[in-house]
Design an enzyme around this catalytic site. Structure first.
Site, PDB file in Angstrom:
ATOM      1  N   LYS A   1       2.699   2.211   2.302  1.00  0.00           N
ATOM      2  CA  LYS A   1       2.601   2.832   3.626  1.00  0.00           C
ATOM      3  C   LYS A   1       3.687   2.240   4.514  1.00  0.00           C
ATOM      4  O   LYS A   1       3.944   1.045   4.482  1.00  0.00           O
ATOM      5  CB  LYS A   1       1.240   2.503   4.262  1.00  0.00           C
ATOM      6  CG  LYS A   1       0.131   3.455   3.861  1.00  0.00           C
ATOM      7  CD  LYS A   1      -1.058   3.302   4.826  1.00  0.00           C
ATOM      8  CE  LYS A   1      -1.990   4.474   4.711  1.00  0.00           C
ATOM      9  NZ  LYS A   1      -3.078   4.434   5.683  1.00  0.00           N
TER      10      LYS A   1
ATOM     11  N   LYS B   1       0.834  -1.213   0.000  1.00  0.00           N
ATOM     12  CA  LYS B   1       0.000   0.000   0.000  1.00  0.00           C
ATOM     13  C   LYS B   1       0.862   1.253   0.000  1.00  0.00           C
ATOM     14  O   LYS B   1       0.360   2.358   0.164  1.00  0.00           O
ATOM     15  CB  LYS B   1      -0.917   0.013   1.238  1.00  0.00           C
ATOM     16  CG  LYS B   1      -1.962  -1.060   1.284  1.00  0.00           C
ATOM     17  CD  LYS B   1      -3.079  -0.757   2.273  1.00  0.00           C
ATOM     18  CE  LYS B   1      -2.665  -0.624   3.684  1.00  0.00           C
ATOM     19  NZ  LYS B   1      -3.812  -0.473   4.618  1.00  0.00           N
TER      20      LYS B   1
HETATM   21  N1  C2G Z   1     -10.449   7.127   8.652  1.00  0.00           N
HETATM   22  C1  C2G Z   1     -11.480   8.030   8.929  1.00  0.00           C
HETATM   23  N2  C2G Z   1     -11.173   9.308   9.207  1.00  0.00           N
HETATM   24  C2  C2G Z   1      -9.878   9.723   9.243  1.00  0.00           C
HETATM   25  C3  C2G Z   1      -8.834   8.809   8.990  1.00  0.00           C
HETATM   26  C4  C2G Z   1      -9.150   7.495   8.697  1.00  0.00           C
HETATM   27  O1  C2G Z   1     -12.667   7.663   8.890  1.00  0.00           O
HETATM   28  N3  C2G Z   1      -9.617  11.031   9.526  1.00  0.00           N
HETATM   29  C5  C2G Z   1     -10.814   5.742   8.321  1.00  0.00           C
HETATM   30  C6  C2G Z   1     -10.387   5.326   6.921  1.00  0.00           C
HETATM   31  O2  C2G Z   1     -11.330   5.762   5.960  1.00  0.00           O
HETATM   32  C7  C2G Z   1     -10.362   3.800   7.054  1.00  0.00           C
HETATM   33  C8  C2G Z   1      -9.939   3.600   8.528  1.00  0.00           C
HETATM   34  O3  C2G Z   1     -10.150   4.852   9.202  1.00  0.00           O
HETATM   35  O4  C2G Z   1     -11.675   3.281   6.859  1.00  0.00           O
HETATM   36  C9  C2G Z   1      -8.498   3.188   8.667  1.00  0.00           C
HETATM   37  O5  C2G Z   1      -7.705   4.168   8.021  1.00  0.00           O
HETATM   38  P1  C2G Z   1      -6.238   3.736   7.533  1.00  0.00           P
HETATM   39  O6  C2G Z   1      -5.509   3.076   8.646  1.00  0.00           O
HETATM   40  O7  C2G Z   1      -5.621   4.897   6.803  1.00  0.00           O
HETATM   41  O8  C2G Z   1      -6.612   2.601   6.475  1.00  0.00           O
HETATM   42  P2  C2G Z   1      -6.139   2.479   4.955  1.00  0.00           P
HETATM   43  O9  C2G Z   1      -4.668   2.610   4.849  1.00  0.00           O
HETATM   44  O10 C2G Z   1      -7.038   3.335   4.170  1.00  0.00           O
HETATM   45  O11 C2G Z   1      -6.397   0.904   4.689  1.00  0.00           O
HETATM   46  O12 C2G Z   1      -8.061  -2.876   2.432  1.00  0.00           O
HETATM   47  C10 C2G Z   1      -8.349  -1.574   2.920  1.00  0.00           C
HETATM   48  C11 C2G Z   1      -7.100  -0.897   3.420  1.00  0.00           C
HETATM   49  O13 C2G Z   1      -6.393  -1.731   4.321  1.00  0.00           O
HETATM   50  C12 C2G Z   1      -7.506   0.409   4.084  1.00  0.00           C
END
Ligand code: C2G
Length: 132
Positions: A46, A44
């Site tokens: 990340k 990803k």
């Molecule tokens: N999120 C949110 N508000 C934020 C930051 C994050 O609602 N200010 C939500 C994201 O939309 C996601 C969850 O928190 O649903 C986790 O965010 P991340 O850890 O950034 O996840 P991500 O890297 O988007 O991974 O297969 C799907 C991926 O693994 C998603």
């Protein structure tokens, strides 16, 4: 029992994550979180500050979270939904539409992201603080 699942890295846990987890849990009775492994994070593009084990331990301590499983790849979601008897798949709406293929297997809900906070913002703000 209505079972919910969501996916993410959840690094440097913040109130936007908690808002998501609370709303996801409120949609049912049981919440499973599939947390990205360090290897999957590389896919990803990340790099999380906390290791998978520590991010897992943190998530398991949250009152809204009932079960934590590893997210190893993009392909596991259908199997996860079937194997865990999931009724509702939830993601923040930055992913809107991306997982609609799951609608054959469960309800798919995209929740509004929490504005004003993100792991990236925390890292940037901390750099400013430390560099004056
Ligand atoms: N999120 C949110 N508000 C934020 C930051 C994050 O609602 N200010 C939500 C994201 O939309 C996601 C969850 O928190 O649903 C986790 O965010 P991340 O850890 O950034 O996840 P991500 O890297 O988007 O991974 O297969 C799907 C991926 O693994 C998603």
């Amino acid at each position: 029992m209505k079972k919910v699942i969501t996916y993410g890295t959840f690094d440097l846990l913040h109130w936007g994550h908690i808002n998501l987890l609370k709303r996801a849990k409120d949609l049912g009775d049981h919440l499973t979180v599939a947390i990205s492994t360090d290897e999957f994070n590389k896919l990803k593009n990340k790099k999380s500050y906390h290791s998978f084990d520590n991010r897992k331990m943190i998530l398991e301590s949250i009152r809204y979270v009932d079960k934590v499983i590893p997210e190893n790849d993009w392909e596991q979601k259908i199997k996860d939904v079937i194997d865990n008897d999931i009724d509702i798949f939830v993601m923040g709406d930055d992913w809107k539409g991306k997982f609609d293929f799951l609608k054959e297997y469960c309800e798919v809900i995209y929740l509004p992201r929490t504005v004003g906070i993100s792991t990236t913002k925390i890292k940037k703000d901390m750099l400013k603080v430390n560099n004056g």
